[in-house]
Design a protein around this motif. Sequence first.
Motif, short mmCIF file in Angstrom:
data_model
loop_
_atom_site.label_atom_id
_atom_site.label_comp_id
_atom_site.label_asym_id
_atom_site.label_seq_id
_atom_site.Cartn_x
_atom_site.Cartn_y
_atom_site.Cartn_z
N LEU A 286 50.46 18.23 -29.43
CA LEU A 286 50.15 16.89 -29.92
C LEU A 286 48.89 16.34 -29.24
CD1 LEU A 286 53.71 15.22 -30.01
CD2 LEU A 286 52.48 16.33 -31.88
N ALA A 287 48.75 16.64 -27.93
CA ALA A 287 47.59 16.14 -27.20
C ALA A 287 46.31 16.88 -27.61
CB ALA A 287 47.83 16.29 -25.70
N THR A 288 46.45 18.13 -28.04
CA THR A 288 45.28 18.91 -28.44
C THR A 288 44.69 18.41 -29.75
OG1 THR A 288 46.19 20.84 -27.34
CG2 THR A 288 44.47 21.25 -28.96
N THR A 289 45.55 17.89 -30.62
CA THR A 289 45.10 17.48 -31.95
C THR A 289 44.02 16.39 -31.90
OG1 THR A 289 47.26 18.08 -32.86
CG2 THR A 289 45.86 16.62 -34.20
N TRP B 37 36.89 23.32 -37.87
CA TRP B 37 37.72 22.47 -37.01
C TRP B 37 38.96 21.97 -37.77
CZ3 TRP B 37 37.30 22.63 -32.06
CH2 TRP B 37 36.07 22.91 -31.46
N ALA B 38 38.82 21.69 -39.06
CA ALA B 38 39.97 21.25 -39.87
C ALA B 38 41.02 22.35 -39.95
CB ALA B 38 39.51 20.84 -41.27
N ALA B 39 40.56 23.61 -40.11
CA ALA B 39 41.50 24.73 -40.15
C ALA B 39 42.23 24.87 -38.81
CB ALA B 39 40.76 26.02 -40.50
N THR B 40 41.50 24.64 -37.73
CA THR B 40 42.13 24.72 -36.41
C THR B 40 43.20 23.64 -36.25
OG1 THR B 40 40.03 25.53 -35.51
CG2 THR B 40 41.68 24.76 -33.93
N VAL B 41 42.88 22.44 -36.77
CA VAL B 41 43.89 21.36 -36.74
C VAL B 41 45.13 21.77 -37.52
CG1 VAL B 41 44.39 19.01 -37.53
CG2 VAL B 41 42.21 19.50 -36.42
N GLY C 139 48.77 22.16 -35.99
CA GLY C 139 49.86 21.37 -36.57
C GLY C 139 51.06 22.23 -36.92
N ALA C 140 50.80 23.43 -37.51
CA ALA C 140 51.90 24.33 -37.84
C ALA C 140 52.60 24.81 -36.56
CB ALA C 140 51.37 25.52 -38.64
N SER D 224 52.69 23.21 -33.78
CA SER D 224 53.41 22.05 -33.24
C SER D 224 54.77 21.89 -33.91
CB SER D 224 52.58 20.78 -33.41
OG SER D 224 53.27 19.65 -32.93
N ALA D 225 54.80 22.13 -35.23
CA ALA D 225 56.08 22.03 -35.95
C ALA D 225 57.07 23.06 -35.42
CB ALA D 225 55.86 22.22 -37.44
N GLY D 226 56.60 24.31 -35.24
CA GLY D 226 57.48 25.35 -34.71
C GLY D 226 57.95 25.06 -33.30
N LEU D 227 57.04 24.59 -32.46
CA LEU D 227 57.40 24.24 -31.09
C LEU D 227 58.38 23.07 -31.06
CD1 LEU D 227 53.88 24.57 -29.42
CD2 LEU D 227 55.87 26.06 -29.01
#
Length: 533
Positions: A15-18, A41-45, A49-50, A52-55
């Motif tokens: 979350l902090a990386t986003t 950069w958008a692809a990295t986001v 995000g994906a 983050s959902a798994g974590l």
Amino acid sequence: MGLGALFGSLWFLSLATTPWLLSQAIDRGLAPQRTGALLGWAATVLVVGAASAGLGIMRHRSMTKLRMAAALQTAELVMAHATRLGSALPRRITAGEVVTIGISDVWTIGRSMNVGGVGVASTVVISVVATILFRTSPMLAAVVLIGVPALALVVGPLLQRGQRAGLAYREQQGELNTRLVDVLGGLRILNGLGGKETHLRRYDDQSARLRDQGYRVGGPLSWIGALGDGLPVVFLAVVVWLAARLAASGELTVGELVGVYGYTAMLVIPVNVMIFCSFDVVRGLVAARRVVDFLRLPADDPSGGPGPSGPAPLHDPVSGVVAEPGRLTALAGARPADAAEIIDRLGRYGETGATWGGLPLAAVAQSEVRARILVAEPDAALFAGELREVVAGRDEPDDERVRSAIVTAVAHDVATSLDRPIEWAGRNVSGGQRQRVRLARAVHADPEMLLAAEPTSAVDAHTEAAIAERLTEARRGRGTVVASTSPVLLDRADVVHHLVDGRVAASGTHRELLASHPGYRALVTRVFGEEDR
């Protein structure tokens, strides 16, 4: 707990990386209008995000497992210690307190484990975000590092108030549950005596006091909830206001401003988590104290030496009662509690100075005492199962032996078939039938010495006479002690001890005592008269 802290930390870090990725997308792709960089950069986001959902899923699963494991392991400890306490349990703690521990405290303790998982993760991510902000603006990093402890200082006094009020609330909760268990256990008796309304008023009064104490607990805890949701937002507003001023002065880029907003908005979550973790820990400490107090209750020492090599007399020096093997001994007194205490001492339930064949009963191994001396309590538990299993108890059911015990206890009216199911606590049979099933179970066990308290108090005179005759025959050659003031049972006894204030005032046969002791005659005559009425 380690997995909870790991997945929680990785989730918070994602979350902090986003916000940092968004700031790079703005400053390196959007502002200079570089489409390729922006898409990268958008692809990295999207990838973060994906992840983050798994974590987040793994964090939730690991924390749920942690809470459940802590609660259930605590429940296992409580159950194991309750088993060790055995008969000492009801003498050292109320049933309501045990109920409260089992249905409330263990789950509160489980919830307090949050602090070791997401609580640790929150601390980690706050430190990481402060480090990132320091590289962006030392002033903003200082605000974060000062603001988070400041929130703790605001909430701390409320937590202490909540803990003090929670201790009092928990104490009253256990007392109220005790009253509830007692009332439910004696509901049929209350119906017969007409005391339901009185007990209802007492329960209502005690419940109202508990509710008022709950309000005192809820006061500081509601402020904690409000501050937990509100203070982080105020904190966010202060940081964003400062960052906006820095951006307006040119000290921060637009991307960095968006990043600062993202970092601080994300910090709302761990700060909120830390506040509520503190709340959970306070409640968990209250619950843990009650559980630890329970686990510290001393169990009876089961160790000891061998008992007498064969049947031997039991002697209680406090009362002067002697129970000889192979004889039916009766205890008759105006106060049933006196006889019950004597039976407890002779059966080694609690502290006792009784002797068994000249040996201190307390020095004999508990397992041998339980195997050879059986105390049949009037309210002993009946477990659910078929009638044959209930009567057989710990032994393998043998239908002939079970039927013989049922005949001795005159419990043939309970069921025509041994297959009849008996519900827990004998709820599907009458009070008199429950008492006779208990007696049948005691007779089936065939102990060397049977100690029975008021075994016929819930049956009519005709049934009592049949029980007295059959019990005497079934226990011939075995030692039996009955506490009763029934003339029918007393007349069958080989020796009757007349108790006055818990001590033997006279001993002899029933007829000898009737002829020579006015106090005994008055006791039996009064009881006999009450039975006639």
